[in-house]
Design a protein around this motif. Structure first.
Motif: not given
Length: 173
Positions: A117-134
């Motif tokens: 929203c700051g630059e007015g550009k759109i991208y494909n998006c993927k999110i992955t949750f990674c639990p803490a593993d130390g």
């Protein structure tokens, strides 16, 4: 009878997992890769269609009245969940800047979009949750991948600390 009981318990536990929140849901904080400073706090949630969306709930350089004026070139964004002129939409609280993510596994959402929203550009998006593993991940981490075609980059977002949560609560609607 014993087999039936074990089967019933299995079905009950499996049923509960359907209603459990996905580990990617909730508040996450994005950071500037160079300075390490907070850029925004996000609220991820699953909408009525079963897709993941996220709104910005806090940004250190943004007030409640700020609109995404730089998005004037983004007319008719495909599958955007809100009607109206994107460049007139408020940056905080109301506008799903991440949208259309479909669940492919617990903590893994793909085939969505993110709007800068700051630059007015759109991208494909993927999110992955990674639990803490130390090891690789010292804390629970949300890997947000923005891309255009085969080119993209990852950002590593963390759960908010107490100070940022206080800001989120203070600025909550």
């Amino acid at each position: 009878m014993k087999k039936f009981f074990v089967f019933a318990v299995f079905i009950f536990v499996a049923g509960l997992s359907v209603f459990a929140n996905d580990p990617a849901e909730g508040h996450w904080v994005s950071y500037d890769e160079k300075s390490g400073k907070v850029t925004a706090a996000w609220n991820f949630y699953v909408n009525a269609k079963g897709e993941m969306e996220a709104t910005i709930v806090y940004s250190p350089d943004c007030d409640d009245s700020a609109v995404a004026a730089s998005c004037k070139n983004l007319k008719g964004v495909k599958n955007f969940p809100k009607a109206g002129d994107l460049s007139a939409m408020k940056i905080l609280h109301e506008t799903p800047w991440i949208f259309g993510l479909k669940k492919t596994a617990p903590g893994l959402w793909d085939n969505g979009n993110i709007i800068d929203c700051g630059e007015g550009k759109i991208y494909n998006c993927k999110i992955t949750f990674c639990p803490a593993d130390g090891k690789k991940f010292k804390a629970d981490t949300l890997v947000m991948r923005g891309s255009i075609g085969p080119l993209g980059r990852n950002q590593f977002w963390l759960r908010p600390d107490e100070r940022i949560m206080e800001e989120i609560k203070k600025n909550a609607r």
